[in-house]
Scaffold this motif. Sequence first.
Motif, PDB file in Angstrom:
ATOM      1  N   ALA A  16       0.862  -1.186   0.000  1.00  0.00           N
ATOM      2  CA  ALA A  16       0.000   0.000   0.000  1.00  0.00           C
ATOM      3  C   ALA A  16       0.898   1.234   0.000  1.00  0.00           C
ATOM      4  CB  ALA A  16      -0.920   0.013   1.209  1.00  0.00           C
ATOM      5  N   GLY A  17       0.631   2.149  -0.923  1.00  0.00           N
ATOM      6  CA  GLY A  17       1.453   3.338  -1.027  1.00  0.00           C
ATOM      7  C   GLY A  17       0.966   4.503  -0.192  1.00  0.00           C
ATOM      8  N   PHE A  35       3.850  -1.199   4.099  1.00  0.00           N
ATOM      9  CA  PHE A  35       3.881   0.186   3.616  1.00  0.00           C
ATOM     10  C   PHE A  35       5.027   0.930   4.280  1.00  0.00           C
ATOM     11  CE2 PHE A  35       0.649   0.016   7.051  1.00  0.00           C
ATOM     12  CZ  PHE A  35       1.246   0.854   7.994  1.00  0.00           C
ATOM     13  N   GLY A  36       5.281   2.136   3.801  1.00  0.00           N
ATOM     14  CA  GLY A  36       6.325   2.965   4.367  1.00  0.00           C
ATOM     15  C   GLY A  36       5.752   4.094   5.193  1.00  0.00           C
ATOM     16  N   GLY A  37       6.543   4.550   6.147  1.00  0.00           N
ATOM     17  CA  GLY A  37       6.182   5.716   6.932  1.00  0.00           C
ATOM     18  C   GLY A  37       6.758   6.975   6.319  1.00  0.00           C
ATOM     19  N   PRO A  38       6.780   8.074   7.066  1.00  0.00           N
ATOM     20  CA  PRO A  38       7.167   9.368   6.490  1.00  0.00           C
ATOM     21  C   PRO A  38       8.657   9.519   6.192  1.00  0.00           C
ATOM     22  CG  PRO A  38       6.732   9.586   8.839  1.00  0.00           C
ATOM     23  CD  PRO A  38       6.327   8.195   8.469  1.00  0.00           C
ATOM     24  N   VAL A  39       9.486   8.590   6.692  1.00  0.00           N
ATOM     25  CA  VAL A  39      10.934   8.718   6.506  1.00  0.00           C
ATOM     26  C   VAL A  39      11.564   7.338   6.297  1.00  0.00           C
ATOM     27  CG1 VAL A  39      11.176  10.830   7.874  1.00  0.00           C
ATOM     28  CG2 VAL A  39      11.323   8.609   9.018  1.00  0.00           C
ATOM     29  N   LEU A  40      12.784   7.344   5.773  1.00  0.00           N
ATOM     30  CA  LEU A  40      13.707   6.209   5.794  1.00  0.00           C
ATOM     31  C   LEU A  40      13.200   4.949   5.109  1.00  0.00           C
ATOM     32  CD1 LEU A  40      14.999   6.616   9.472  1.00  0.00           C
ATOM     33  CD2 LEU A  40      15.980   7.539   7.369  1.00  0.00           C
TER      34      LEU A  40
END
Length: 641
Positions: A16-17, A35-40
């Motif tokens: 999920a993007g 999914f990815g979070g706001p950083v890294l």
Amino acid sequence: MARYFNGKEIELLAPAGTFDIFKEVIQSACDAVYFGGPVLNMRMMRKGYNLSHEEIIEAIDIAHSLDKKVYITVNNLFSEEDVEEAREYLRFLDGARPDALIVQDMAVLELIREMGLTLHVHASVMMNVHNLEMIYALRDFGVTRVVTSREMDLQTAKLLGQRSGMELEYFIHGDMCSVHGANCYFSSQVFGMSSNRGKCMKPCRWDYRIKRDGYVFPAEYPLAVKDMFMYEHLPELIESGITSFKIEGRMRDKEFMVSLVNSYGAALDRYIDDPLGFDRTVDSKELHKNRKRDFSTAYAFGKPGLSNINRRYEGTGKFYSTGKVFSTPTAERELSEKRVLELRERLAEAKRAPKGKPELAVRVNNMDQARLVLEMGVDSLYLPGDVFEPDQPFTKQDIKELGAIKGQTKLYLGMPRMMTELHFDQYDHLLNGERLPIDGLMITNLGAIRRYRGTGYPMIGDVNLNVYNHLAAELYTGLGLEKLTVSPEMTMEHFAAFTSHCELPLEVVVHGTPALMYMEHDLFENTEVMEPIGEEDNLYVNNSVLVLKTDKGENPVYRDQFGRCHLLFSKELCYLPMLSEMSGLGISSFRIEGATYSTEELRTIIAAYQAAINGSGGQEDLLGGLKPVYAGYTLGSLQFN
């Protein structure tokens, strides 16, 4: 929600993007979402994508209420600045309680240990896990699941899973890469945009021409692989013992992803319900109709060869099926006097107490080069584990001969970048028999450290360990490495910050044509099965060398004894003007990648660097009179801020 076959859990893992996409995908026929979070994470390029802190907490609550799992990608390589940001972010994630993190950088493991966090960790595909010893080493660090190397076939995955007991995750659908995980430096060297830091500019999807032996071959997009498609092979995936079936697509839209996940989920359920009556073709035509590129099973059933290369419009120079060009061929930048002076000033600002005169090391490709290195009294000689054709691998007799005449030069035996179980058997027999006249081993992967740290041979870390921060460096040193090679992807600012933070012995590749891409895919096959469409000589290398040509330059490609291809710089990396400033940062060793040079060319280069290290180089220009052998000189990633 959980699926079981013969008592073993099977997980369908969906991407999920955005939070909006997550809320739809989590309701689909998947068992877990990543999914990815706001950083890294590795998908930071597209605005509006990834989840905020608040969305992460809500997403985890939603998933757990549905008895599903959430995995969060913290799969970037960390700069020194990122390390500090990661401490705060990991502390937040520890409180949010996702089911696991997917990580690339060894620094994450060190931070979790240092901070006393209880986060579960899965090894990203970017860790390029491809042998048992790597799995064992990661298990020792508390990793609970490994995403296998993209080039791993199902039979190898089955063997590694059974022997290690580790959960394995395997890509079953979506965008793949033609290069071994974390072994593509093209984007960072040409654009300053690291593919291992989520900023790949897709040079693998450029329009190239292939040249060899004076002929041009019709292979317009020779690196543009098809999308993975394992829908019709779910029984084989289940039989292999793989735990998690992973769909790629954090950049894909909601409707497409929900439909795709539901198709795979329904097929899994049908197979579990009635394996004998399972029809592999249900929905298959619909998936083909809605594909973004053509489909392949990639390496699941062995090396796919040219059948893995996409020759249709959607999967070549255009980005997906939008018709937009993601990036276009770009020339490697020339070394400029202005930029060299800027770099020297910046590196001088970060100067520390020097650790003495740095050493010089040279990696060679054959015995003539090796004898030259010894004749010139170079400090260290590296014998590679991957030898470019037409040269042959170094034999035990070669090693003994060099050991007998090496004098004060330290002799190191290298290993292949990718080590299979067969390679370990071969090195075991060589290293556990009679003592070799070598001073140490050049280590290319985490598994080799674990395997050979008790042999009594000192170990140094090769460039593809991709050490980017002091925490990763300290972790590898704690495992027994006596020296580490700095990541070739570092920009000037990252290089200055890393070397300022790191007290460990470091080596930098300062000259030569290092590999920008390292791949299982055999580009030479194009010249063996296709008829040429024209005649044209190579510009800078012998016609016997295969080159990939764009309107911006030509990159030579060498094949090693295992059939793996190494795509090199078209220009030569050259840090000769900055050796003094690098020495002031505590760099203990400078390396020349000498494999592609003649002995006389290599003699000239070695002499120039020896003179510079000894303070006796010429001052007529920045390069001390050294002239390029190939298309010119470049500063690689260091030219970027």
